[in-house]
Design a protein around this motif. Structure first.
Motif, PDB file in Angstrom:
ATOM      1  N   THR A  79     -10.529  43.115 -44.034  1.00 43.50           N
ATOM      2  CA  THR A  79     -10.683  43.949 -45.237  1.00 43.50           C
ATOM      3  C   THR A  79     -11.982  44.749 -45.171  1.00 43.50           C
ATOM      4  OG1 THR A  79      -9.383  42.389 -46.545  1.00 43.50           O
ATOM      5  CG2 THR A  79     -10.789  43.907 -47.773  1.00 43.50           C
ATOM      6  N   TRP A  80     -13.016  44.124 -44.659  1.00 44.29           N
ATOM      7  CA  TRP A  80     -14.286  44.855 -44.509  1.00 44.29           C
ATOM      8  C   TRP A  80     -14.094  46.065 -43.588  1.00 44.29           C
ATOM      9  CZ3 TRP A  80     -18.301  46.141 -46.846  1.00 44.29           C
ATOM     10  CH2 TRP A  80     -19.463  46.571 -46.204  1.00 44.29           C
ATOM     11  N   GLU A 138     -14.146  40.848 -54.251  1.00 44.89           N
ATOM     12  CA  GLU A 138     -15.561  41.111 -54.534  1.00 44.89           C
ATOM     13  C   GLU A 138     -16.101  42.207 -53.616  1.00 44.89           C
ATOM     14  OE1 GLU A 138     -18.119  39.789 -56.824  1.00 44.89           O
ATOM     15  OE2 GLU A 138     -16.137  39.801 -57.707  1.00 44.89           O
ATOM     16  N   MET A 139     -15.677  42.153 -52.341  1.00 47.73           N
ATOM     17  CA  MET A 139     -16.095  43.187 -51.399  1.00 47.73           C
ATOM     18  C   MET A 139     -15.632  44.559 -51.886  1.00 47.73           C
ATOM     19  SD  MET A 139     -15.993  41.852 -47.465  1.00 47.73           S
ATOM     20  CE  MET A 139     -14.316  42.200 -47.256  1.00 47.73           C
ATOM     21  N   CYS A 140     -14.402  44.628 -52.381  1.00 47.26           N
ATOM     22  CA  CYS A 140     -13.867  45.888 -52.902  1.00 47.26           C
ATOM     23  C   CYS A 140     -14.728  46.374 -54.076  1.00 47.26           C
ATOM     24  CB  CYS A 140     -12.417  45.719 -53.354  1.00 47.26           C
ATOM     25  SG  CYS A 140     -11.255  45.518 -51.999  1.00 47.26           S
ATOM     26  N   ARG A 141     -15.057  45.433 -54.974  1.00 47.77           N
ATOM     27  CA  ARG A 141     -15.845  45.804 -56.160  1.00 47.77           C
ATOM     28  C   ARG A 141     -17.206  46.377 -55.743  1.00 47.77           C
ATOM     29  NH1 ARG A 141     -19.591  43.602 -59.309  1.00 47.77           N
ATOM     30  NH2 ARG A 141     -19.687  41.622 -58.170  1.00 47.77           N
ATOM     31  N   LEU A 142     -17.882  45.679 -54.827  1.00 49.33           N
ATOM     32  CA  LEU A 142     -19.200  46.131 -54.380  1.00 49.33           C
ATOM     33  C   LEU A 142     -19.102  47.437 -53.597  1.00 49.33           C
ATOM     34  CD1 LEU A 142     -20.508  42.608 -53.370  1.00 49.33           C
ATOM     35  CD2 LEU A 142     -21.203  43.945 -55.364  1.00 49.33           C
ATOM     36  N   THR A 144     -16.843  49.788 -54.089  1.00 53.60           N
ATOM     37  CA  THR A 144     -16.654  50.865 -55.065  1.00 53.60           C
ATOM     38  C   THR A 144     -17.978  51.205 -55.750  1.00 53.60           C
ATOM     39  OG1 THR A 144     -14.343  50.344 -55.443  1.00 53.60           O
ATOM     40  CG2 THR A 144     -15.468  51.505 -57.212  1.00 53.60           C
ATOM     41  N   ASN A 145     -18.769  50.166 -56.080  1.00 56.18           N
ATOM     42  CA  ASN A 145     -20.080  50.419 -56.695  1.00 56.18           C
ATOM     43  C   ASN A 145     -20.969  51.273 -55.793  1.00 56.18           C
ATOM     44  OD1 ASN A 145     -19.451  48.967 -58.914  1.00 56.18           O
ATOM     45  ND2 ASN A 145     -20.628  47.148 -58.368  1.00 56.18           N
ATOM     46  N   SER A 146     -20.903  50.997 -54.485  1.00 56.88           N
ATOM     47  CA  SER A 146     -21.850  51.680 -53.593  1.00 56.88           C
ATOM     48  C   SER A 146     -21.326  53.017 -53.075  1.00 56.88           C
ATOM     49  CB  SER A 146     -22.242  50.769 -52.427  1.00 56.88           C
ATOM     50  OG  SER A 146     -21.123  50.505 -51.639  1.00 56.88           O
ATOM     51  N   THR A 147     -20.009  53.193 -53.016  1.00 55.16           N
ATOM     52  CA  THR A 147     -19.477  54.446 -52.435  1.00 55.16           C
ATOM     53  C   THR A 147     -18.838  55.361 -53.470  1.00 55.16           C
ATOM     54  OG1 THR A 147     -17.287  53.513 -52.052  1.00 55.16           O
ATOM     55  CG2 THR A 147     -18.901  53.271 -50.261  1.00 55.16           C
ATOM     56  N   GLY A 148     -18.430  54.792 -54.608  1.00 56.90           N
ATOM     57  CA  GLY A 148     -17.696  55.584 -55.593  1.00 56.90           C
ATOM     58  C   GLY A 148     -16.222  55.726 -55.248  1.00 56.90           C
ATOM     59  N   ILE A 149     -15.787  55.160 -54.107  1.00 53.47           N
ATOM     60  CA  ILE A 149     -14.361  55.226 -53.744  1.00 53.47           C
ATOM     61  C   ILE A 149     -13.619  54.146 -54.524  1.00 53.47           C
ATOM     62  CG2 ILE A 149     -12.671  54.957 -51.877  1.00 53.47           C
ATOM     63  CD1 ILE A 149     -14.805  56.021 -49.949  1.00 53.47           C
ATOM     64  N   SER A 150     -12.571  54.572 -55.215  1.00 51.65           N
ATOM     65  CA  SER A 150     -11.833  53.661 -56.080  1.00 51.65           C
ATOM     66  C   SER A 150     -11.063  52.600 -55.269  1.00 51.65           C
ATOM     67  CB  SER A 150     -10.890  54.516 -56.937  1.00 51.65           C
ATOM     68  OG  SER A 150      -9.770  53.802 -57.311  1.00 51.65           O
ATOM     69  N   THR A 151     -11.165  51.350 -55.694  1.00 52.49           N
ATOM     70  CA  THR A 151     -10.331  50.287 -55.102  1.00 52.49           C
ATOM     71  C   THR A 151      -9.554  49.611 -56.236  1.00 52.49           C
ATOM     72  OG1 THR A 151     -12.209  48.760 -55.252  1.00 52.49           O
ATOM     73  CG2 THR A 151     -11.794  49.742 -53.105  1.00 52.49           C
ATOM     74  N   ILE A 152      -8.300  49.338 -55.971  1.00 52.68           N
ATOM     75  CA  ILE A 152      -7.473  48.626 -56.957  1.00 52.68           C
ATOM     76  C   ILE A 152      -6.972  47.353 -56.292  1.00 52.68           C
ATOM     77  CG2 ILE A 152      -5.310  48.703 -58.258  1.00 52.68           C
ATOM     78  CD1 ILE A 152      -5.764  51.641 -58.684  1.00 52.68           C
ATOM     79  N   CYS A 153      -7.261  46.220 -56.914  1.00 51.77           N
ATOM     80  CA  CYS A 153      -6.840  44.940 -56.349  1.00 51.77           C
ATOM     81  C   CYS A 153      -5.660  44.409 -57.158  1.00 51.77           C
ATOM     82  CB  CYS A 153      -7.982  43.931 -56.385  1.00 51.77           C
ATOM     83  SG  CYS A 153      -9.429  44.475 -55.455  1.00 51.77           S
ATOM     84  N   LEU A 154      -4.548  44.196 -56.492  1.00 49.36           N
ATOM     85  CA  LEU A 154      -3.353  43.655 -57.144  1.00 49.36           C
ATOM     86  C   LEU A 154      -3.230  42.172 -56.808  1.00 49.36           C
ATOM     87  CD1 LEU A 154      -0.859  46.542 -56.240  1.00 49.36           C
ATOM     88  CD2 LEU A 154      -2.211  46.258 -58.329  1.00 49.36           C
TER      89      LEU A 154
END
Ligand code: NAD
Length: 184
Positions: A79-80, A138-142, A144-154
């Motif tokens: 995922t990273w 959590e990686m997705c959340r961080l 998105t915080n750092s890049t502004g690229i939207s992540t949606i976790c289902l």
């Protein structure tokens, strides 16, 4: 629009690929079954190049023949790599298939803190699979915080094929309580 679908040869990924194609998206598949490995950053980066979106499903589901090392390696490092490749390609959005297993309640590990469940319910994952998905969220959340690229976790609770549904139907007829035992 071009979409990278990791795990596109899997049960859910194959349906998503077909659906996206029906909607006229160009789909770039990426699956170990075709020799593409998300544990290899360079190949994920190549595949993501020029993509507008990523649907990330490739994962090990925690079956008994998979080691904890393998699950973490694929689900977390993989995922990273997808996130790094997404930043490199400047994609607009990533849809990540997490799992209801992040909650750590669905197999009777504990009772829910409250019902109905919602996105604010605390997570208590105990299995390697559940922890890997929780940390990937959590990686997705961080990210998105750092890049502004939207992540949606289902968090799907259970996606089955026809054979499994048939099994559930026949077991339910024979013993209505079987779905709750031994868990709840
Ligand atoms: N099926 C369910 O009930 C369910 C429930 C919750 C979450 N999910 C999640 O949905 C996603 C898809 O699940 P599925 O049921 O279709 O599983 P699946 O096993 O059918 O598909 C997973 C795909 O990932 C691929 N893959 C595994 N390791 C890889 C790697 N290193 N590099 C590239 N590809 C790799 C596999 O070859 C396979 O095609 C997974 O992330 C899973 O955790 C599934």
């Amino acid at each position: 629009m071009k979409v990278l679908v990791t795990g596109n040869q899997g049960m859910i990924g194959s349906v998503i690929e077909a659906t996206l194609k029906t909607e006229r998206f160009e789909v770039i598949g990426f699956d170990l079954a075709d020799g593409d490995d998300i544990r290899n950053l360079d190949s994920v980066r190549d595949a993501a190049s020029g993509c507008d979106f990523i649907v990330h499903l490739a994962a090990l589901l925690g079956y008994s023949d998979e080691t904890a090392e393998d699950i973490m390696h694929t689900n977390l490092l993989g995922t990273w790599h997808v996130l790094l490749a997404a930043a490199h390609a400047k994609v607009k959005r990533i849809i990540f298939f997490s799992s209801v297993d992040v909650l750590g309640i669905f197999k009777g590990e504990r009772t829910p803190d409250y019902l109905p469940l919602d996105d604010n319910h605390p997570c208590y994952p105990k299995t390697t699979y559940g922890i890997s998905k929780y940390l990937a969220e959590e990686m997705c959340r961080l990210f998105t915080n750092s890049t502004g690229i939207s992540t949606i976790c289902l968090r799907p609770p259970g996606v089955f094929d026809e054979d499994v549904y048939n099994y559930i139907r026949s077991r339910r007829q024979a013993e209505p309580e079987f779905e709750w035992k031994p868990f709840w």
